[in-house]
Scaffold this motif. Structure first.
Motif, PDB file in Angstrom:
ATOM      1  N   GLU A   1       0.852  -1.186   0.000  1.00  0.00           N
ATOM      2  CA  GLU A   1       0.000   0.000   0.000  1.00  0.00           C
ATOM      3  C   GLU A   1       0.883   1.229   0.000  1.00  0.00           C
ATOM      4  O   GLU A   1       1.834   1.324   0.775  1.00  0.00           O
ATOM      5  CB  GLU A   1      -0.918  -0.019   1.215  1.00  0.00           C
ATOM      6  CG  GLU A   1      -1.914  -1.168   1.160  1.00  0.00           C
ATOM      7  CD  GLU A   1      -2.888  -1.149   2.324  1.00  0.00           C
ATOM      8  OE1 GLU A   1      -3.058  -0.081   2.959  1.00  0.00           O
ATOM      9  OE2 GLU A   1      -3.477  -2.206   2.581  1.00  0.00           O
ATOM     10  N   TYR A   2       0.563   2.162  -0.869  1.00  0.00           N
ATOM     11  CA  TYR A   2       1.368   3.366  -1.034  1.00  0.00           C
ATOM     12  C   TYR A   2       0.665   4.549  -0.382  1.00  0.00           C
ATOM     13  O   TYR A   2      -0.508   4.782  -0.627  1.00  0.00           O
ATOM     14  CB  TYR A   2       1.597   3.662  -2.524  1.00  0.00           C
ATOM     15  CG  TYR A   2       2.390   2.591  -3.226  1.00  0.00           C
ATOM     16  CD1 TYR A   2       3.769   2.669  -3.313  1.00  0.00           C
ATOM     17  CD2 TYR A   2       1.750   1.490  -3.799  1.00  0.00           C
ATOM     18  CE1 TYR A   2       4.508   1.687  -3.944  1.00  0.00           C
ATOM     19  CE2 TYR A   2       2.485   0.491  -4.441  1.00  0.00           C
ATOM     20  CZ  TYR A   2       3.845   0.607  -4.507  1.00  0.00           C
ATOM     21  OH  TYR A   2       4.576  -0.369  -5.137  1.00  0.00           O
ATOM     22  N   ASN A   3       1.393   5.276   0.439  1.00  0.00           N
ATOM     23  CA  ASN A   3       0.891   6.511   1.014  1.00  0.00           C
ATOM     24  C   ASN A   3       1.587   7.654   0.278  1.00  0.00           C
ATOM     25  O   ASN A   3       2.735   7.985   0.577  1.00  0.00           O
ATOM     26  CB  ASN A   3       1.180   6.571   2.514  1.00  0.00           C
ATOM     27  CG  ASN A   3       0.623   7.825   3.154  1.00  0.00           C
ATOM     28  OD1 ASN A   3       0.240   8.772   2.478  1.00  0.00           O
ATOM     29  ND2 ASN A   3       0.592   7.840   4.477  1.00  0.00           N
TER      30      ASN A   3
ATOM     31  N   ASP B   1      10.075  10.111  -4.151  1.00  0.00           N
ATOM     32  CA  ASP B   1       8.638   9.926  -4.273  1.00  0.00           C
ATOM     33  C   ASP B   1       8.224   8.588  -3.658  1.00  0.00           C
ATOM     34  O   ASP B   1       8.904   7.580  -3.848  1.00  0.00           O
ATOM     35  CB  ASP B   1       8.250   9.977  -5.766  1.00  0.00           C
ATOM     36  CG  ASP B   1       6.763   9.999  -5.959  1.00  0.00           C
ATOM     37  OD1 ASP B   1       6.150   8.910  -5.936  1.00  0.00           O
ATOM     38  OD2 ASP B   1       6.200  11.100  -6.114  1.00  0.00           O
ATOM     39  N   PRO B   2       7.109   8.549  -2.928  1.00  0.00           N
ATOM     40  CA  PRO B   2       6.679   7.315  -2.253  1.00  0.00           C
ATOM     41  C   PRO B   2       6.314   6.171  -3.201  1.00  0.00           C
ATOM     42  O   PRO B   2       6.152   5.031  -2.750  1.00  0.00           O
ATOM     43  CB  PRO B   2       5.442   7.751  -1.460  1.00  0.00           C
ATOM     44  CG  PRO B   2       5.448   9.228  -1.438  1.00  0.00           C
ATOM     45  CD  PRO B   2       6.273   9.694  -2.590  1.00  0.00           C
ATOM     46  N   ALA B   3       6.194   6.428  -4.491  1.00  0.00           N
ATOM     47  CA  ALA B   3       5.839   5.360  -5.432  1.00  0.00           C
ATOM     48  C   ALA B   3       7.015   4.445  -5.761  1.00  0.00           C
ATOM     49  O   ALA B   3       6.825   3.355  -6.287  1.00  0.00           O
ATOM     50  CB  ALA B   3       5.276   5.957  -6.720  1.00  0.00           C
ATOM     51  N   TRP B   4       8.252   4.879  -5.456  1.00  0.00           N
ATOM     52  CA  TRP B   4       9.417   4.029  -5.693  1.00  0.00           C
ATOM     53  C   TRP B   4       9.432   2.897  -4.681  1.00  0.00           C
ATOM     54  O   TRP B   4       9.001   3.070  -3.540  1.00  0.00           O
ATOM     55  CB  TRP B   4      10.711   4.831  -5.587  1.00  0.00           C
ATOM     56  CG  TRP B   4      10.883   5.835  -6.690  1.00  0.00           C
ATOM     57  CD1 TRP B   4      10.681   7.182  -6.602  1.00  0.00           C
ATOM     58  CD2 TRP B   4      11.269   5.579  -8.038  1.00  0.00           C
ATOM     59  NE1 TRP B   4      10.925   7.783  -7.813  1.00  0.00           N
ATOM     60  CE2 TRP B   4      11.294   6.814  -8.717  1.00  0.00           C
ATOM     61  CE3 TRP B   4      11.614   4.424  -8.744  1.00  0.00           C
ATOM     62  CZ2 TRP B   4      11.637   6.932 -10.052  1.00  0.00           C
ATOM     63  CZ3 TRP B   4      11.955   4.536 -10.082  1.00  0.00           C
ATOM     64  CH2 TRP B   4      11.970   5.768 -10.719  1.00  0.00           C
TER      65      TRP B   4
ATOM     66  N   SER C   1       8.902   8.965   3.086  1.00  0.00           N
ATOM     67  CA  SER C   1       9.698   8.352   4.152  1.00  0.00           C
ATOM     68  C   SER C   1      11.016   7.771   3.649  1.00  0.00           C
ATOM     69  O   SER C   1      11.979   7.690   4.405  1.00  0.00           O
ATOM     70  CB  SER C   1       8.890   7.260   4.850  1.00  0.00           C
ATOM     71  OG  SER C   1       8.510   6.267   3.915  1.00  0.00           O
ATOM     72  N   GLU C   2      11.088   7.359   2.394  1.00  0.00           N
ATOM     73  CA  GLU C   2      12.307   6.779   1.830  1.00  0.00           C
ATOM     74  C   GLU C   2      13.208   7.898   1.323  1.00  0.00           C
ATOM     75  O   GLU C   2      12.730   8.901   0.773  1.00  0.00           O
ATOM     76  CB  GLU C   2      11.977   5.822   0.688  1.00  0.00           C
ATOM     77  CG  GLU C   2      11.051   4.681   1.076  1.00  0.00           C
ATOM     78  CD  GLU C   2      11.698   3.640   1.978  1.00  0.00           C
ATOM     79  OE1 GLU C   2      12.943   3.652   2.119  1.00  0.00           O
ATOM     80  OE2 GLU C   2      10.967   2.823   2.535  1.00  0.00           O
ATOM     81  N   ASN C   3      14.508   7.700   1.499  1.00  0.00           N
ATOM     82  CA  ASN C   3      15.437   8.708   1.013  1.00  0.00           C
ATOM     83  C   ASN C   3      16.717   8.049   0.528  1.00  0.00           C
ATOM     84  O   ASN C   3      17.043   6.930   0.908  1.00  0.00           O
ATOM     85  CB  ASN C   3      15.730   9.754   2.092  1.00  0.00           C
ATOM     86  CG  ASN C   3      16.566   9.205   3.215  1.00  0.00           C
ATOM     87  OD1 ASN C   3      17.782   9.086   3.080  1.00  0.00           O
ATOM     88  ND2 ASN C   3      15.933   8.860   4.338  1.00  0.00           N
ATOM     89  N   ILE C   4      17.403   8.791  -0.314  1.00  0.00           N
ATOM     90  CA  ILE C   4      18.722   8.389  -0.812  1.00  0.00           C
ATOM     91  C   ILE C   4      19.680   9.503  -0.422  1.00  0.00           C
ATOM     92  O   ILE C   4      19.511  10.644  -0.850  1.00  0.00           O
ATOM     93  CB  ILE C   4      18.703   8.183  -2.344  1.00  0.00           C
ATOM     94  CG1 ILE C   4      17.728   7.069  -2.725  1.00  0.00           C
ATOM     95  CG2 ILE C   4      20.105   7.877  -2.850  1.00  0.00           C
ATOM     96  CD1 ILE C   4      17.511   6.912  -4.217  1.00  0.00           C
ATOM     97  N   TYR C   5      20.649   9.171   0.431  1.00  0.00           N
ATOM     98  CA  TYR C   5      21.621  10.138   0.931  1.00  0.00           C
ATOM     99  C   TYR C   5      20.952  11.387   1.516  1.00  0.00           C
ATOM    100  O   TYR C   5      21.395  12.507   1.296  1.00  0.00           O
ATOM    101  CB  TYR C   5      22.620  10.521  -0.149  1.00  0.00           C
ATOM    102  CG  TYR C   5      23.512   9.385  -0.568  1.00  0.00           C
ATOM    103  CD1 TYR C   5      24.226   8.660   0.384  1.00  0.00           C
ATOM    104  CD2 TYR C   5      23.645   9.028  -1.901  1.00  0.00           C
ATOM    105  CE1 TYR C   5      25.043   7.609   0.012  1.00  0.00           C
ATOM    106  CE2 TYR C   5      24.465   7.977  -2.279  1.00  0.00           C
ATOM    107  CZ  TYR C   5      25.153   7.276  -1.319  1.00  0.00           C
ATOM    108  OH  TYR C   5      25.966   6.239  -1.686  1.00  0.00           O
TER     109      TYR C   5
END
Length: 189
Positions: free
Chosen positions: A28-30, A44-47, A35-39
């Protein structure tokens, strides 16, 4: 980076969260929560997370009858520190291969860097596809050069005619047919 979305215009044709064979089935995508990050840069939450801190994916389309999958990537492909190819191979590719997928289109427009290590997982993946292939589409030239420095180009087709700027204007099956024809042309030379 939070403004870079995975391509979503095929979502009505294929949604990995609704595909019971997908490793992302039931996710489930919010879209309101980043919340996800790179460095430290939110994405975007769809990744989708594959097990790597620096490389994320979106499976855009899978056709089990034809045996192909189209995957888009974002981030830094880091085999040296994070062993990203291991995460991709073990957590994603092996799942699709188990269900008959042996042709992979990897879209790398949003790959910002590549740090190589040994090529054993690429070799294993290449051997697993047997009559299939792996194609890197639209990877930046400097990333392709780094991939070549680690001999990844022995296992993944890239560059030249696989720089397909208008892929978003095609239906997924048409895009696959085009890439397949380009690969077959390379193999026949």
């Amino acid at each position: 980076m939070h403004e870079i979305e995975p391509y979503y215009r095929w979502l009505h044709l294929y949604n990995p969260a609704e595909d019971s064979l997908s490793p992302f089935y039931g996710k489930e995508y919010n879209h309101d929560l980043y919340s996800e990050n790179i460095y430290g840069y939110y994405i975007d939450p769809a990744w989708d997370f594959i097990g790597s801190e620096t490389l994320y994916i979106k499976v855009l389309y899978t056709d089990y009858d034809e045996g192909f999958a189209i995957m888009e990537f974002i981030g830094e492909w880091n085999d040296a520190i994070n062993n990203d190819i291991m995460h991709l191979k073990r957590n994603i590719i092996e799942n699709y291969a188990h269900h008959g997928v042996n042709k992979y289109i990897l879209i790398g427009e949003n790959i910002f860097n590549f740090h190589g290590s040994d090529d054993s997982y690429y070799e294993e993946w290449f051997e697993d596809v047997e009559d299939g292939w792996i194609a890197a589409v639209n990877f930046p030239e400097f990333v392709q050069e780094e991939l070549k420095n680690y001999n990844v180009d022995m296992y993944i087709n890239m560059g030249g005619s696989l720089q397909i700027d208008k892929w978003r204007t095609m239906a997924p099956n048409r895009f696959y047919i085009l890439v397949d024809q380009l690969i077959q042309r390379r193999l026949s030379i």
